[in-house]
Design a protein around this motif. Structure first.
Motif, PDB file in Angstrom:
ATOM      1  N   GLY A 109       0.680  -1.364   0.023  1.00  0.00           N
ATOM      2  CA  GLY A 109       0.110  -0.109  -0.407  1.00  0.00           C
ATOM      3  C   GLY A 109       0.782   1.317  -0.192  1.00  0.00           C
ATOM      4  O   GLY A 109       2.243   1.566  -0.115  1.00  0.00           O
ATOM      5  N   GLY A 110      -0.017   2.628   0.398  1.00  0.00           N
ATOM      6  CA  GLY A 110       0.745   3.636   0.062  1.00  0.00           C
ATOM      7  C   GLY A 110       1.955   3.474   1.201  1.00  0.00           C
ATOM      8  O   GLY A 110       3.322   4.706   1.179  1.00  0.00           O
ATOM      9  N   VAL A 111       1.648   2.886   2.015  1.00  0.00           N
ATOM     10  CA  VAL A 111       2.962   2.597   3.333  1.00  0.00           C
ATOM     11  C   VAL A 111       4.098   2.562   2.943  1.00  0.00           C
ATOM     12  O   VAL A 111       5.257   3.397   3.021  1.00  0.00           O
ATOM     13  CB  VAL A 111       2.747   2.314   4.504  1.00  0.00           C
ATOM     14  CG1 VAL A 111       3.619   2.441   4.777  1.00  0.00           C
ATOM     15  CG2 VAL A 111       1.718   3.112   5.313  1.00  0.00           C
ATOM     16  N   THR A 131      -0.796  -2.298  -3.736  1.00  0.00           N
ATOM     17  CA  THR A 131      -2.207  -3.001  -4.013  1.00  0.00           C
ATOM     18  C   THR A 131      -2.923  -2.526  -2.988  1.00  0.00           C
ATOM     19  O   THR A 131      -3.734  -3.501  -2.480  1.00  0.00           O
ATOM     20  CB  THR A 131      -1.181  -3.874  -2.603  1.00  0.00           C
ATOM     21  OG1 THR A 131      -0.673  -3.946  -1.459  1.00  0.00           O
ATOM     22  CG2 THR A 131       0.336  -4.763  -3.290  1.00  0.00           C
ATOM     23  N   THR A 132      -3.114  -1.642  -2.537  1.00  0.00           N
ATOM     24  CA  THR A 132      -4.783  -1.329  -2.168  1.00  0.00           C
ATOM     25  C   THR A 132      -4.948   0.101  -2.918  1.00  0.00           C
ATOM     26  O   THR A 132      -4.113   0.127  -4.158  1.00  0.00           O
ATOM     27  CB  THR A 132      -3.901  -0.323  -0.632  1.00  0.00           C
ATOM     28  OG1 THR A 132      -3.365   0.766  -1.125  1.00  0.00           O
ATOM     29  CG2 THR A 132      -3.788  -0.898   0.040  1.00  0.00           C
ATOM     30  N   VAL A 133      -6.505  -0.221  -2.684  1.00  0.00           N
ATOM     31  CA  VAL A 133      -6.838   0.522  -3.593  1.00  0.00           C
ATOM     32  C   VAL A 133      -6.593   2.178  -4.690  1.00  0.00           C
ATOM     33  O   VAL A 133      -6.052   2.918  -5.187  1.00  0.00           O
ATOM     34  CB  VAL A 133      -8.492   1.071  -3.897  1.00  0.00           C
ATOM     35  CG1 VAL A 133      -9.145   1.728  -4.127  1.00  0.00           C
ATOM     36  CG2 VAL A 133      -9.183  -0.480  -3.526  1.00  0.00           C
ATOM     37  N   LYS A 189       3.026  14.134   9.629  1.00  0.00           N
ATOM     38  CA  LYS A 189       3.065  13.456   8.702  1.00  0.00           C
ATOM     39  C   LYS A 189       3.715  13.580   7.571  1.00  0.00           C
ATOM     40  O   LYS A 189       3.424  15.077   6.929  1.00  0.00           O
ATOM     41  CB  LYS A 189       1.312  12.869   7.845  1.00  0.00           C
ATOM     42  CG  LYS A 189       1.517  11.361   9.210  1.00  0.00           C
ATOM     43  CD  LYS A 189      -0.003  10.952   8.836  1.00  0.00           C
ATOM     44  CE  LYS A 189       0.221  10.982   6.986  1.00  0.00           C
ATOM     45  NZ  LYS A 189      -1.297   9.785   6.676  1.00  0.00           N
ATOM     46  N   ASN A 190       4.297  12.879   6.601  1.00  0.00           N
ATOM     47  CA  ASN A 190       4.902  12.937   4.944  1.00  0.00           C
ATOM     48  C   ASN A 190       5.963  14.482   5.193  1.00  0.00           C
ATOM     49  O   ASN A 190       6.045  15.550   4.059  1.00  0.00           O
ATOM     50  CB  ASN A 190       4.087  13.445   3.933  1.00  0.00           C
ATOM     51  CG  ASN A 190       3.440  11.812   4.210  1.00  0.00           C
ATOM     52  OD1 ASN A 190       3.972  11.488   4.411  1.00  0.00           O
ATOM     53  ND2 ASN A 190       1.951  12.275   4.262  1.00  0.00           N
ATOM     54  N   LEU A 191       6.974  15.186   6.339  1.00  0.00           N
ATOM     55  CA  LEU A 191       8.061  16.242   6.466  1.00  0.00           C
ATOM     56  C   LEU A 191       8.885  15.722   5.947  1.00  0.00           C
ATOM     57  O   LEU A 191       9.601  17.309   5.279  1.00  0.00           O
ATOM     58  CB  LEU A 191       7.588  16.409   7.537  1.00  0.00           C
ATOM     59  CG  LEU A 191       6.597  16.429   8.840  1.00  0.00           C
ATOM     60  CD1 LEU A 191       6.804  17.424   9.755  1.00  0.00           C
ATOM     61  CD2 LEU A 191       5.843  18.175   7.357  1.00  0.00           C
TER      62      LEU A 191
HETATM   63  N1  LIG Z   1       2.760   9.621  -2.552  1.00  0.00           N
HETATM   64  C1  LIG Z   1       2.027  10.001  -2.269  1.00  0.00           C
HETATM   65  O1  LIG Z   1       1.338  10.700  -3.429  1.00  0.00           O
HETATM   66  C2  LIG Z   1       0.577   9.741  -2.084  1.00  0.00           C
HETATM   67  C3  LIG Z   1      -0.794   9.809  -2.098  1.00  0.00           C
HETATM   68  C4  LIG Z   1      -1.886   9.632  -0.898  1.00  0.00           C
HETATM   69  C5  LIG Z   1      -1.467   8.703   0.152  1.00  0.00           C
HETATM   70  N2  LIG Z   1      -0.026   8.962   0.346  1.00  0.00           N
HETATM   71  C6  LIG Z   1       0.731   7.752   1.030  1.00  0.00           C
HETATM   72  O2  LIG Z   1      -0.453   5.864   1.541  1.00  0.00           O
HETATM   73  C7  LIG Z   1      -0.369   6.173   2.938  1.00  0.00           C
HETATM   74  C8  LIG Z   1      -2.028   5.103   2.789  1.00  0.00           C
HETATM   75  O3  LIG Z   1      -1.810   4.032   2.238  1.00  0.00           O
HETATM   76  P1  LIG Z   1      -2.812   3.143   1.947  1.00  0.00           P
HETATM   77  O4  LIG Z   1      -4.217   3.420   2.625  1.00  0.00           O
HETATM   78  O5  LIG Z   1      -2.593   2.198   0.954  1.00  0.00           O
HETATM   79  O6  LIG Z   1      -2.412   2.092   3.300  1.00  0.00           O
HETATM   80  P2  LIG Z   1      -0.843   1.202   3.884  1.00  0.00           P
HETATM   81  O7  LIG Z   1      -0.075   0.796   2.392  1.00  0.00           O
HETATM   82  O8  LIG Z   1      -1.031   1.210   5.533  1.00  0.00           O
HETATM   83  O9  LIG Z   1      -2.275  -0.774   4.022  1.00  0.00           O
HETATM   84  C9  LIG Z   1      -3.014   0.056   4.449  1.00  0.00           C
HETATM   85  C10 LIG Z   1      -3.601  -1.289   5.193  1.00  0.00           C
HETATM   86  O10 LIG Z   1      -3.531  -2.967   3.860  1.00  0.00           O
HETATM   87  C11 LIG Z   1      -2.504  -3.855   4.391  1.00  0.00           C
HETATM   88  N3  LIG Z   1      -2.189  -4.263   3.033  1.00  0.00           N
HETATM   89  C12 LIG Z   1      -2.347  -3.679   1.194  1.00  0.00           C
HETATM   90  N4  LIG Z   1      -2.663  -4.622   0.301  1.00  0.00           N
HETATM   91  C13 LIG Z   1      -2.867  -5.662   0.744  1.00  0.00           C
HETATM   92  C14 LIG Z   1      -3.777  -6.337   0.055  1.00  0.00           C
HETATM   93  N5  LIG Z   1      -3.532  -6.439  -1.285  1.00  0.00           N
HETATM   94  N6  LIG Z   1      -4.506  -7.290   0.300  1.00  0.00           N
HETATM   95  C15 LIG Z   1      -4.685  -6.853   2.150  1.00  0.00           C
HETATM   96  N7  LIG Z   1      -3.833  -6.468   2.775  1.00  0.00           N
HETATM   97  C16 LIG Z   1      -3.594  -5.923   2.315  1.00  0.00           C
HETATM   98  C17 LIG Z   1      -1.857  -3.535   4.704  1.00  0.00           C
HETATM   99  O11 LIG Z   1      -0.218  -4.200   4.924  1.00  0.00           O
HETATM  100  C18 LIG Z   1      -1.705  -2.154   5.523  1.00  0.00           C
HETATM  101  O12 LIG Z   1      -2.537  -2.825   7.300  1.00  0.00           O
HETATM  102  C19 LIG Z   1       0.459   7.312   3.673  1.00  0.00           C
HETATM  103  O13 LIG Z   1       1.029   7.155   4.510  1.00  0.00           O
HETATM  104  C20 LIG Z   1      -0.080   8.750   2.481  1.00  0.00           C
HETATM  105  O14 LIG Z   1       0.840   9.502   3.252  1.00  0.00           O
HETATM  106  C21 LIG Z   1       1.077   8.957  -0.128  1.00  0.00           C
END
Ligand SMILES: NC(=O)c1ccc[n+]([C@@H]2O[C@H](COP(=O)([O-])OP(=O)(O)OC[C@H]3O[C@@H](n4cnc5c(N)ncnc54)[C@H](O)[C@@H]3O)[C@@H](O)[C@H]2O)c1
Length: 351
Positions: free
Chosen positions: A102-104, A127-129, A149-151
Protein backbone atom coordinates in the motif's frame (compact mmCIF):
# COMPACT_ATOMS: atom_id res chain seq x y z
CA UNK A 1 -4.82 -4.92 -19.18
CA UNK A 2 -4.84 -1.20 -19.85
CA UNK A 3 -1.81 1.05 -20.31
CA UNK A 4 -2.12 4.63 -19.10
CA UNK A 5 0.81 6.87 -20.07
CA UNK A 6 2.01 9.40 -17.50
CA UNK A 7 3.89 12.26 -19.13
CA UNK A 8 6.01 14.33 -16.81
CA UNK A 9 8.96 16.57 -17.69
CA UNK A 10 11.39 14.11 -16.06
CA UNK A 11 10.18 11.28 -18.29
CA UNK A 12 7.31 9.14 -19.50
CA UNK A 13 6.11 5.93 -17.89
CA UNK A 14 3.07 3.73 -17.90
CA UNK A 15 0.53 2.71 -15.32
CA UNK A 16 -0.52 -0.82 -16.26
CA UNK A 17 -3.94 -1.80 -14.89
CA UNK A 18 -5.68 -5.16 -14.73
CA UNK A 19 -5.76 -8.57 -13.08
CA UNK A 20 -2.28 -10.12 -13.25
CA UNK A 21 -0.49 -6.83 -14.07
CA UNK A 22 2.20 -7.61 -11.46
CA UNK A 23 3.47 -10.47 -13.62
CA UNK A 24 4.66 -7.92 -16.18
CA UNK A 25 7.53 -6.78 -13.96
CA UNK A 26 10.22 -8.92 -15.64
CA UNK A 27 9.38 -7.57 -19.08
CA UNK A 28 9.24 -4.00 -17.74
CA UNK A 29 12.69 -4.25 -16.09
CA UNK A 30 14.18 -5.89 -19.21
CA UNK A 31 12.73 -3.18 -21.47
CA UNK A 32 13.50 -0.11 -19.36
CA UNK A 33 16.64 -1.14 -17.48
CA UNK A 34 18.76 -3.45 -19.58
CA UNK A 35 21.86 -3.01 -17.37
CA UNK A 36 20.00 -4.08 -14.22
CA UNK A 37 21.49 -7.06 -12.38
CA UNK A 38 19.63 -7.00 -9.05
CA UNK A 39 16.27 -6.03 -7.60
CA UNK A 40 15.41 -5.20 -3.97
CA UNK A 41 11.73 -5.74 -3.21
CA UNK A 42 10.35 -3.67 -0.31
CA UNK A 43 7.14 -5.11 1.10
CA UNK A 44 5.22 -6.13 4.23
CA UNK A 45 4.83 -9.63 5.72
CA UNK A 46 1.09 -9.47 5.11
CA UNK A 47 1.57 -9.23 1.33
CA UNK A 48 3.92 -12.22 1.43
CA UNK A 49 1.41 -14.20 3.52
CA UNK A 50 -1.41 -13.42 1.07
CA UNK A 51 0.77 -14.80 -1.75
CA UNK A 52 0.96 -11.52 -3.67
CA UNK A 53 4.73 -11.72 -4.13
CA UNK A 54 4.23 -14.90 -6.14
CA UNK A 55 4.90 -14.07 -9.75
CA UNK A 56 6.59 -10.75 -8.95
CA UNK A 57 9.78 -11.81 -10.72
CA UNK A 58 11.97 -8.94 -11.90
CA UNK A 59 14.06 -11.45 -13.88
CA UNK A 60 17.30 -10.61 -12.03
CA UNK A 61 18.81 -11.62 -8.66
CA UNK A 62 16.15 -10.54 -6.14
CA UNK A 63 16.20 -9.87 -2.39
CA UNK A 64 13.12 -9.19 -0.24
CA UNK A 65 13.12 -6.48 2.47
CA UNK A 66 10.22 -6.53 4.91
CA UNK A 67 9.05 -3.35 6.66
CA UNK A 68 6.49 -2.93 9.44
CA UNK A 69 2.84 -1.90 9.27
CA UNK A 70 1.30 1.53 9.63
CA UNK A 71 2.45 5.15 9.69
CA UNK A 72 5.03 4.32 12.39
CA UNK A 73 6.97 2.26 9.84
CA UNK A 74 7.18 5.23 7.45
CA UNK A 75 10.16 6.67 9.30
CA UNK A 76 13.75 7.77 8.73
CA UNK A 77 14.76 4.82 10.92
CA UNK A 78 13.11 2.36 8.50
CA UNK A 79 14.64 4.21 5.54
CA UNK A 80 18.09 3.92 7.12
CA UNK A 81 17.54 0.23 7.80
CA UNK A 82 16.54 -0.35 4.15
CA UNK A 83 19.54 1.60 2.80
CA UNK A 84 21.86 -0.46 5.00
CA UNK A 85 20.26 -3.68 3.77
CA UNK A 86 20.67 -2.48 0.16
CA UNK A 87 24.38 -1.81 0.78
CA UNK A 88 24.59 -5.24 2.41
CA UNK A 89 23.23 -7.00 -0.68
CA UNK A 90 25.31 -4.84 -3.03
CA UNK A 91 22.44 -3.04 -4.79
CA UNK A 92 24.23 -0.84 -7.34
CA UNK A 93 23.26 2.31 -9.20
CA UNK A 94 22.24 0.22 -12.22
CA UNK A 95 19.78 -1.83 -10.18
CA UNK A 96 16.17 -1.37 -9.14
CA UNK A 97 14.05 -0.98 -6.02
CA UNK A 98 10.56 -2.49 -6.23
CA UNK A 99 7.78 -1.50 -3.80
CA UNK A 100 4.99 -4.07 -3.37
CA UNK A 101 2.29 -2.85 -0.97
CA UNK A 102 0.00 0.00 0.00
CA UNK A 103 0.93 3.66 0.24
CA UNK A 104 3.12 3.09 3.29
CA UNK A 105 5.33 0.69 1.33
CA UNK A 106 5.36 2.65 -1.95
CA UNK A 107 6.21 5.91 -0.13
CA UNK A 108 9.08 4.16 1.69
CA UNK A 109 10.32 2.38 -1.43
CA UNK A 110 10.19 5.63 -3.42
CA UNK A 111 12.07 7.54 -0.75
CA UNK A 112 14.87 5.00 -0.33
CA UNK A 113 15.17 4.53 -4.11
CA UNK A 114 15.70 8.28 -4.44
CA UNK A 115 18.47 8.46 -1.83
CA UNK A 116 20.27 5.07 -2.03
CA UNK A 117 23.56 5.90 -3.83
CA UNK A 118 21.90 9.26 -4.75
CA UNK A 119 19.14 7.53 -6.63
CA UNK A 120 18.35 4.18 -8.24
CA UNK A 121 15.48 3.09 -10.46
CA UNK A 122 12.06 2.38 -8.97
CA UNK A 123 9.11 0.18 -9.97
CA UNK A 124 5.90 0.23 -7.93
CA UNK A 125 3.32 -2.52 -7.50
CA UNK A 126 0.60 -0.84 -5.39
CA UNK A 127 -1.71 -3.32 -3.65
CA UNK A 128 -4.41 -1.08 -2.12
CA UNK A 129 -7.11 0.88 -3.96
CA UNK A 130 -5.62 4.07 -2.51
CA UNK A 131 -2.19 3.08 -3.78
CA UNK A 132 -3.40 2.12 -7.25
CA UNK A 133 -5.51 5.21 -7.92
CA UNK A 134 -3.27 7.73 -6.19
CA UNK A 135 -0.27 7.12 -3.94
CA UNK A 136 1.92 5.17 -6.39
CA UNK A 137 1.45 7.65 -9.24
CA UNK A 138 3.19 10.99 -9.54
CA UNK A 139 6.62 10.55 -8.00
CA UNK A 140 5.96 12.02 -4.57
CA UNK A 141 7.22 10.04 -1.59
CA UNK A 142 7.80 10.79 2.06
CA UNK A 143 8.48 9.53 5.54
CA UNK A 144 6.98 10.89 8.75
CA UNK A 145 8.59 12.74 11.65
CA UNK A 146 7.28 12.76 15.23
CA UNK A 147 6.26 16.37 14.41
CA UNK A 148 3.95 15.36 11.59
CA UNK A 149 3.19 13.20 8.55
CA UNK A 150 5.11 13.30 5.26
CA UNK A 151 7.52 16.03 6.39
CA UNK A 152 10.65 14.51 4.76
CA UNK A 153 10.52 13.37 1.16
CA UNK A 154 11.60 13.78 -2.43
CA UNK A 155 10.23 13.61 -5.96
CA UNK A 156 11.35 10.43 -7.74
CA UNK A 157 9.27 9.07 -10.60
CA UNK A 158 8.96 5.30 -11.08
CA UNK A 159 9.88 3.50 -14.32
CA UNK A 160 6.45 1.96 -14.25
CA UNK A 161 3.47 1.29 -11.98
CA UNK A 162 1.81 -2.13 -12.10
CA UNK A 163 -1.74 -1.97 -10.70
CA UNK A 164 -2.74 -5.61 -10.35
CA UNK A 165 -6.42 -5.46 -9.45
CA UNK A 166 -6.47 -9.20 -8.59
CA UNK A 167 -4.57 -8.49 -5.36
CA UNK A 168 -7.45 -6.33 -4.10
CA UNK A 169 -9.36 -9.58 -3.39
CA UNK A 170 -7.81 -9.71 0.09
CA UNK A 171 -8.04 -6.00 0.92
CA UNK A 172 -9.94 -5.39 4.22
CA UNK A 173 -13.24 -3.46 4.03
CA UNK A 174 -11.94 -0.36 5.81
CA UNK A 175 -9.09 -0.11 3.28
CA UNK A 176 -11.62 -0.30 0.41
CA UNK A 177 -13.53 2.60 2.00
CA UNK A 178 -10.30 4.51 2.24
CA UNK A 179 -9.56 4.00 -1.45
CA UNK A 180 -13.13 4.92 -2.31
CA UNK A 181 -12.72 8.26 -0.50
CA UNK A 182 -9.87 9.26 -2.83
CA UNK A 183 -11.81 7.79 -5.73
CA UNK A 184 -14.76 10.08 -4.88
CA UNK A 185 -12.35 13.01 -5.08
CA UNK A 186 -11.15 12.07 -8.58
CA UNK A 187 -14.74 11.42 -9.69
CA UNK A 188 -15.87 14.86 -8.48
CA UNK A 189 -12.86 16.59 -10.07
CA UNK A 190 -13.91 14.93 -13.36
CA UNK A 191 -17.18 16.90 -13.37
CA UNK A 192 -19.91 15.42 -15.60
CA UNK A 193 -18.32 11.99 -15.43
CA UNK A 194 -18.54 11.83 -11.62
CA UNK A 195 -21.40 9.37 -11.26
CA UNK A 196 -20.26 7.10 -14.07
CA UNK A 197 -16.78 6.83 -12.54
CA UNK A 198 -18.32 6.02 -9.15
CA UNK A 199 -20.35 3.21 -10.76
CA UNK A 200 -17.59 1.78 -13.01
CA UNK A 201 -15.68 -1.50 -12.59
CA UNK A 202 -12.56 -1.37 -10.42
CA UNK A 203 -10.31 -1.77 -13.48
CA UNK A 204 -12.00 1.19 -15.17
CA UNK A 205 -11.87 3.22 -11.97
CA UNK A 206 -8.13 2.65 -11.47
CA UNK A 207 -7.33 3.42 -15.12
CA UNK A 208 -9.48 6.57 -15.17
CA UNK A 209 -8.01 7.87 -11.90
CA UNK A 210 -4.49 7.28 -13.26
CA UNK A 211 -5.39 9.34 -16.35
CA UNK A 212 -6.91 12.07 -14.21
CA UNK A 213 -3.94 12.20 -11.85
CA UNK A 214 -1.62 12.29 -14.86
CA UNK A 215 -3.48 15.32 -16.22
CA UNK A 216 -2.69 17.23 -13.01
CA UNK A 217 1.04 16.35 -13.22
CA UNK A 218 1.81 17.22 -16.84
CA UNK A 219 2.65 20.85 -16.18
CA UNK A 220 3.16 20.76 -12.41
CA UNK A 221 5.31 17.70 -11.68
CA UNK A 222 6.78 19.21 -8.51
CA UNK A 223 3.65 20.83 -7.08
CA UNK A 224 4.91 24.38 -7.65
CA UNK A 225 2.42 25.97 -10.02
CA UNK A 226 -0.91 25.44 -8.35
CA UNK A 227 -2.28 22.80 -10.72
CA UNK A 228 -1.27 19.79 -8.60
CA UNK A 229 -2.58 21.59 -5.50
CA UNK A 230 -6.15 20.97 -6.75
CA UNK A 231 -5.57 17.30 -5.85
CA UNK A 232 -5.84 18.44 -2.22
CA UNK A 233 -9.61 18.76 -2.72
CA UNK A 234 -11.24 17.62 0.54
CA UNK A 235 -7.85 17.31 2.23
CA UNK A 236 -7.67 20.32 4.55
CA UNK A 237 -10.40 18.93 6.80
CA UNK A 238 -9.20 15.35 6.19
CA UNK A 239 -5.74 16.16 7.56
CA UNK A 240 -7.29 17.85 10.60
CA UNK A 241 -9.50 14.80 11.26
CA UNK A 242 -6.51 12.47 10.93
CA UNK A 243 -4.27 14.50 13.20
CA UNK A 244 -7.06 14.74 15.80
CA UNK A 245 -7.17 10.93 15.91
CA UNK A 246 -10.81 10.82 14.74
CA UNK A 247 -12.24 7.28 14.82
CA UNK A 248 -15.24 5.29 13.64
CA UNK A 249 -16.36 1.97 15.07
CA UNK A 250 -13.50 2.11 17.58
CA UNK A 251 -10.87 2.20 14.82
CA UNK A 252 -9.03 5.30 13.57
CA UNK A 253 -10.31 6.93 10.40
CA UNK A 254 -8.36 5.87 7.29
CA UNK A 255 -6.99 8.62 5.04
CA UNK A 256 -9.62 8.24 2.32
CA UNK A 257 -12.42 7.94 4.87
CA UNK A 258 -11.33 11.33 6.20
CA UNK A 259 -11.23 12.67 2.63
CA UNK A 260 -14.88 11.61 2.16
CA UNK A 261 -15.90 13.81 5.10
CA UNK A 262 -13.68 16.58 3.70
CA UNK A 263 -15.38 16.43 0.29
CA UNK A 264 -18.86 16.75 1.76
CA UNK A 265 -17.62 19.63 3.91
CA UNK A 266 -15.96 21.38 0.94
CA UNK A 267 -19.23 21.26 -1.02
CA UNK A 268 -21.27 22.68 1.88
CA UNK A 269 -18.67 25.39 2.48
CA UNK A 270 -18.62 26.36 -1.21
CA UNK A 271 -22.42 26.57 -1.16
CA UNK A 272 -22.38 28.80 1.94
CA UNK A 273 -19.84 31.04 0.24
CA UNK A 274 -22.15 31.34 -2.78
CA UNK A 275 -19.67 29.59 -5.10
CA UNK A 276 -21.90 26.64 -6.11
CA UNK A 277 -25.61 25.86 -6.12
CA UNK A 278 -27.43 23.08 -4.30
CA UNK A 279 -27.32 20.76 -7.35
CA UNK A 280 -23.53 20.57 -7.02
CA UNK A 281 -23.87 19.72 -3.33
CA UNK A 282 -26.30 16.95 -4.26
CA UNK A 283 -23.83 15.60 -6.83
CA UNK A 284 -21.26 15.32 -4.02
CA UNK A 285 -23.81 13.48 -1.87
CA UNK A 286 -24.74 11.14 -4.73
CA UNK A 287 -21.10 10.22 -5.46
CA UNK A 288 -20.34 9.62 -1.77
CA UNK A 289 -23.51 7.54 -1.34
CA UNK A 290 -22.85 5.49 -4.44
CA UNK A 291 -19.40 4.62 -3.06
CA UNK A 292 -20.98 3.78 0.33
CA UNK A 293 -18.98 6.43 2.15
CA UNK A 294 -19.90 7.93 5.52
CA UNK A 295 -19.54 11.71 5.23
CA UNK A 296 -20.60 12.61 8.78
CA UNK A 297 -18.13 14.21 11.19
CA UNK A 298 -17.07 11.44 13.61
CA UNK A 299 -18.23 11.68 17.24
CA UNK A 300 -15.91 13.51 19.54
CA UNK A 301 -14.61 16.04 16.98
CA UNK A 302 -15.45 19.63 17.87
CA UNK A 303 -15.75 22.35 15.24
CA UNK A 304 -13.49 24.77 17.12
CA UNK A 305 -10.69 22.20 17.56
CA UNK A 306 -10.85 21.23 13.87
CA UNK A 307 -10.60 24.89 12.81
CA UNK A 308 -7.58 25.35 15.05
CA UNK A 309 -5.82 22.35 13.47
CA UNK A 310 -6.77 23.40 9.91
CA UNK A 311 -5.20 26.83 10.42
CA UNK A 312 -1.88 25.04 11.04
CA UNK A 313 -2.06 22.86 7.88
CA UNK A 314 1.38 22.77 6.22
CA UNK A 315 -0.14 23.63 2.84
CA UNK A 316 -2.28 26.47 4.19
CA UNK A 317 0.27 29.28 4.67
CA UNK A 318 -1.16 30.25 8.07
CA UNK A 319 -4.71 31.06 6.98
CA UNK A 320 -7.77 28.88 6.45
CA UNK A 321 -7.16 27.60 2.93
CA UNK A 322 -9.34 25.17 0.98
CA UNK A 323 -9.64 23.83 -2.53
CA UNK A 324 -13.22 24.75 -3.45
CA UNK A 325 -15.56 24.17 -6.35
CA UNK A 326 -16.86 27.35 -7.97
CA UNK A 327 -18.02 29.07 -11.15
CA UNK A 328 -14.48 28.91 -12.59
CA UNK A 329 -13.99 25.26 -11.56
CA UNK A 330 -11.86 24.05 -8.67
CA UNK A 331 -9.41 26.53 -7.18
CA UNK A 332 -7.38 27.21 -4.06
CA UNK A 333 -9.21 29.73 -1.87
CA UNK A 334 -7.22 31.48 0.88
CA UNK A 335 -8.39 33.41 3.95
CA UNK A 336 -11.79 31.78 4.34
CA UNK A 337 -13.76 33.31 7.25
CA UNK A 338 -13.43 31.07 10.34
CA UNK A 339 -17.07 31.76 11.34
CA UNK A 340 -18.35 30.33 8.02
CA UNK A 341 -16.13 27.28 8.48
CA UNK A 342 -17.43 26.76 12.03
CA UNK A 343 -21.04 27.09 10.90
CA UNK A 344 -20.48 24.58 8.08
CA UNK A 345 -18.91 22.04 10.45
CA UNK A 346 -21.78 22.48 12.93
CA UNK A 347 -24.31 21.97 10.12
CA UNK A 348 -22.62 18.58 9.60
CA UNK A 349 -23.18 17.60 13.22
CA UNK A 350 -19.82 18.61 14.73
CA UNK A 351 -20.12 19.69 18.37
N1 LIG B 1 2.92 9.70 -2.35
C1 LIG B 1 1.69 10.07 -2.57
O1 LIG B 1 1.39 10.76 -3.54
C2 LIG B 1 0.62 9.61 -1.61
C3 LIG B 1 -0.72 9.88 -1.90
C4 LIG B 1 -1.69 9.42 -1.02
C5 LIG B 1 -1.32 8.71 0.12
N2 LIG B 1 0.00 8.49 0.39
C6 LIG B 1 0.40 7.74 1.59
O2 LIG B 1 -0.14 6.44 1.53
C7 LIG B 1 -0.28 5.93 2.84
C8 LIG B 1 -1.60 5.21 2.98
O3 LIG B 1 -1.62 4.16 2.05
P1 LIG B 1 -2.68 2.98 2.16
O4 LIG B 1 -4.02 3.54 2.40
O5 LIG B 1 -2.46 2.11 0.99
O6 LIG B 1 -2.29 2.25 3.54
P2 LIG B 1 -1.26 1.10 3.92
O7 LIG B 1 -0.10 1.07 3.02
O8 LIG B 1 -1.01 1.22 5.37
O9 LIG B 1 -2.11 -0.23 3.64
C9 LIG B 1 -3.25 -0.47 4.43
C10 LIG B 1 -3.24 -1.89 5.02
O10 LIG B 1 -3.60 -2.82 4.01
C11 LIG B 1 -2.66 -3.89 3.98
N3 LIG B 1 -2.66 -4.35 2.59
C12 LIG B 1 -2.12 -3.73 1.51
N4 LIG B 1 -2.46 -4.38 0.38
C13 LIG B 1 -3.20 -5.45 0.76
C14 LIG B 1 -3.83 -6.49 0.04
N5 LIG B 1 -3.82 -6.54 -1.29
N6 LIG B 1 -4.50 -7.44 0.75
C15 LIG B 1 -4.56 -7.37 2.10
N7 LIG B 1 -4.02 -6.38 2.84
C16 LIG B 1 -3.33 -5.44 2.16
C17 LIG B 1 -1.39 -3.28 4.47
O11 LIG B 1 -0.52 -4.28 4.96
C18 LIG B 1 -1.91 -2.35 5.56
O12 LIG B 1 -2.15 -3.06 6.75
C19 LIG B 1 -0.11 7.10 3.78
O13 LIG B 1 1.13 7.00 4.44
C20 LIG B 1 -0.13 8.31 2.87
O14 LIG B 1 0.66 9.37 3.36
C21 LIG B 1 0.96 8.92 -0.47
Amino acid sequence: VRHVPIDVPSGRYEVVVGPGARHGIGALVAARLSSCRAAAIVTQQRLIDEGWLDGVDPGVATTVHVVGEGEGAKSLATAEQLCREFVGVGLSRRDVVVGVGGGVVTDLAGFVASVHLRGVALVLVPTTVLGQIDAAIGGKNAVNLPEGKNLVGTFHQPLGVLCDTAVLATLPAREWSSGNGELAKYALLAGDEALSIAAASIDDQVARCAELKGSYLVDDERDERGRRAILNYGHTLAHALESSGAARGGDVLRHGEAVAVGLSFAALLAERLGRIDHDRVQLHDAVLTSLELDATVPDGCTASELVKVMARDKKAHHSLTFVLDGPAGFEVVDDVDAEVVLATLRSMGAA
